[in-house]
Motif scaffolding. Structure first.
Motif, PDB file in Angstrom:
ATOM      1  N   ARG A 162     -80.892  -2.632  20.041  1.00 24.96           N
ATOM      2  CA  ARG A 162     -80.518  -3.778  19.269  1.00 24.96           C
ATOM      3  C   ARG A 162     -80.017  -3.282  17.892  1.00 24.96           C
ATOM      4  NH1 ARG A 162     -85.330  -7.685  18.250  1.00 24.96           N
ATOM      5  NH2 ARG A 162     -84.818  -8.607  20.275  1.00 24.96           N
ATOM      6  N   GLU A 199     -89.162  -5.021  18.673  1.00 22.94           N
ATOM      7  CA  GLU A 199     -89.418  -6.071  18.080  1.00 22.94           C
ATOM      8  C   GLU A 199     -90.651  -5.832  17.113  1.00 22.94           C
ATOM      9  OE1 GLU A 199     -90.219  -8.480  21.390  1.00 22.94           O
ATOM     10  OE2 GLU A 199     -88.126  -9.150  21.660  1.00 22.94           O
ATOM     11  N   GLN A 224     -83.457   0.267  25.589  1.00 21.30           N
ATOM     12  CA  GLN A 224     -83.400  -0.951  24.763  1.00 21.30           C
ATOM     13  C   GLN A 224     -82.577  -0.708  23.494  1.00 21.30           C
ATOM     14  OE1 GLN A 224     -83.917  -3.943  26.336  1.00 21.30           O
ATOM     15  NE2 GLN A 224     -84.610  -2.581  28.077  1.00 21.30           N
ATOM     16  N   GLU A 279     -89.544  -7.315   8.492  1.00 23.28           N
ATOM     17  CA  GLU A 279     -89.364  -8.759   7.849  1.00 23.28           C
ATOM     18  C   GLU A 279     -90.602  -8.905   6.928  1.00 23.28           C
ATOM     19  OE1 GLU A 279     -88.320 -12.801   9.786  1.00 23.28           O
ATOM     20  OE2 GLU A 279     -89.735 -11.753  11.025  1.00 23.28           O
ATOM     21  N   ILE A 293     -79.726  -4.308  14.067  1.00 15.48           N
ATOM     22  CA  ILE A 293     -80.238  -5.187  12.978  1.00 15.48           C
ATOM     23  C   ILE A 293     -79.717  -5.084  11.690  1.00 15.48           C
ATOM     24  CG2 ILE A 293     -82.553  -4.810  14.187  1.00 15.48           C
ATOM     25  CD1 ILE A 293     -83.333  -3.011  11.733  1.00 15.48           C
ATOM     26  N   ILE A 330     -88.300  -3.141  24.559  1.00 15.07           N
ATOM     27  CA  ILE A 330     -87.874  -3.954  23.490  1.00 15.07           C
ATOM     28  C   ILE A 330     -89.013  -4.568  22.691  1.00 15.07           C
ATOM     29  CG2 ILE A 330     -88.128  -6.181  24.801  1.00 15.07           C
ATOM     30  CD1 ILE A 330     -85.186  -5.387  22.776  1.00 15.07           C
ATOM     31  N   GLU A 331     -90.224  -4.454  23.314  1.00  8.95           N
ATOM     32  CA  GLU A 331     -91.399  -4.638  22.367  1.00  8.95           C
ATOM     33  C   GLU A 331     -91.509  -3.824  21.215  1.00  8.95           C
ATOM     34  OE1 GLU A 331     -91.767  -6.351  26.351  1.00  8.95           O
ATOM     35  OE2 GLU A 331     -91.455  -4.343  25.721  1.00  8.95           O
ATOM     36  N   CYS A 386     -89.248  -4.461  14.115  1.00  5.87           N
ATOM     37  CA  CYS A 386     -88.493  -5.692  12.990  1.00  5.87           C
ATOM     38  C   CYS A 386     -89.561  -6.488  12.357  1.00  5.87           C
ATOM     39  CB  CYS A 386     -87.699  -6.550  14.165  1.00  5.87           C
ATOM     40  SG  CYS A 386     -85.990  -5.559  14.412  1.00  5.87           S
ATOM     41  N   ARG A 387     -90.724  -6.767  13.157  1.00  2.52           N
ATOM     42  CA  ARG A 387     -91.721  -7.778  12.513  1.00  2.52           C
ATOM     43  C   ARG A 387     -92.027  -6.902  11.136  1.00  2.52           C
ATOM     44  NH1 ARG A 387     -93.062  -8.646  17.858  1.00  2.52           N
ATOM     45  NH2 ARG A 387     -94.762  -7.134  17.638  1.00  2.52           N
TER      46      ARG A 387
END
Length: 174
Positions: free
Chosen positions: A75, A161, A73, A168, A77, A157-158, A164-165
């Motif tokens: 991504r 994510e 996966q 953030e 960012i 992907i988890e 990313c959390r």
């Protein structure tokens, strides 16, 4: 020990990198081939020009193996932070089982500038960060007031994510 020919060195570089599970430095190759580090750097440049998928990371050279696309996966960012937060940012990502492939910035003259990072754990992050402490080294993000992109990869992907959390919550993810 006699010096290897350019063809022998290049074959050594490819076969060694293809089977290696960790990056290999130019100095390590130079020692094996009984040549200077600069000769190896030149050999790698020639191999790259021949479309060999070799990249230079802060830990050494790696051979990019084709991974089954469905198992990886990916991504991109966008993040912003100070140079002092670099270690914290990278730890947050790798601690979730995510690899930071690269860093990119948009330069007003040169366009997109991308540099390979390839860190997957704290030890690799520490080695990368140590090299950034060299007075001659600078963060690409210093060109963009801390704004930069990372390409992240993981087997789910988890994991991305979750990283990313955390970014953030820390106010780093844009």
């Amino acid at each position: 020990m006699k010096k290897m020919s350019p063809q022998e060195r290049q074959k050594l570089i490819i076969t060694t990198l293809e089977s290696a599970s960790t990056p290999i430095t130019a100095s390590e190759f130079a020692e094996k081939a009984n040549v200077s580090r600069q000769v190896i750097v030149q050999d790698v440049s020639i191999l790259k020009a021949k479309n060999e998928p070799i990249i230079a990371t802060s830990q050494g050279y790696v051979y990019l193996r084709e991974k089954a696309e469905d198992s990886v996966q990916r991504r991109t960012i966008v993040v912003r932070h100070t140079p002092e937060q670099t270690l914290e940012e990278l730890y947050m990502i790798v601690d979730h089982g995510v690899t930071v492939k690269d860093v990119s910035v948009e330069h007003p003259v040169y366009g997109d500038l991308t540099a390979s990072i390839m860190v997957s754990n704290r030890k690799e992050v520490d080695l990368f960060y140590e090299k950034l402490q060299d007075p001659k080294a600078s963060h690409l993000s210093s060109l963009t007031e801390g704004l930069h992109l990372h390409t992240l990869e993981a087997d789910s992907i988890e994991k991305i994510e979750a990283a990313c959390r955390e970014l953030e919550r820390a106010g780093i993810l844009v």
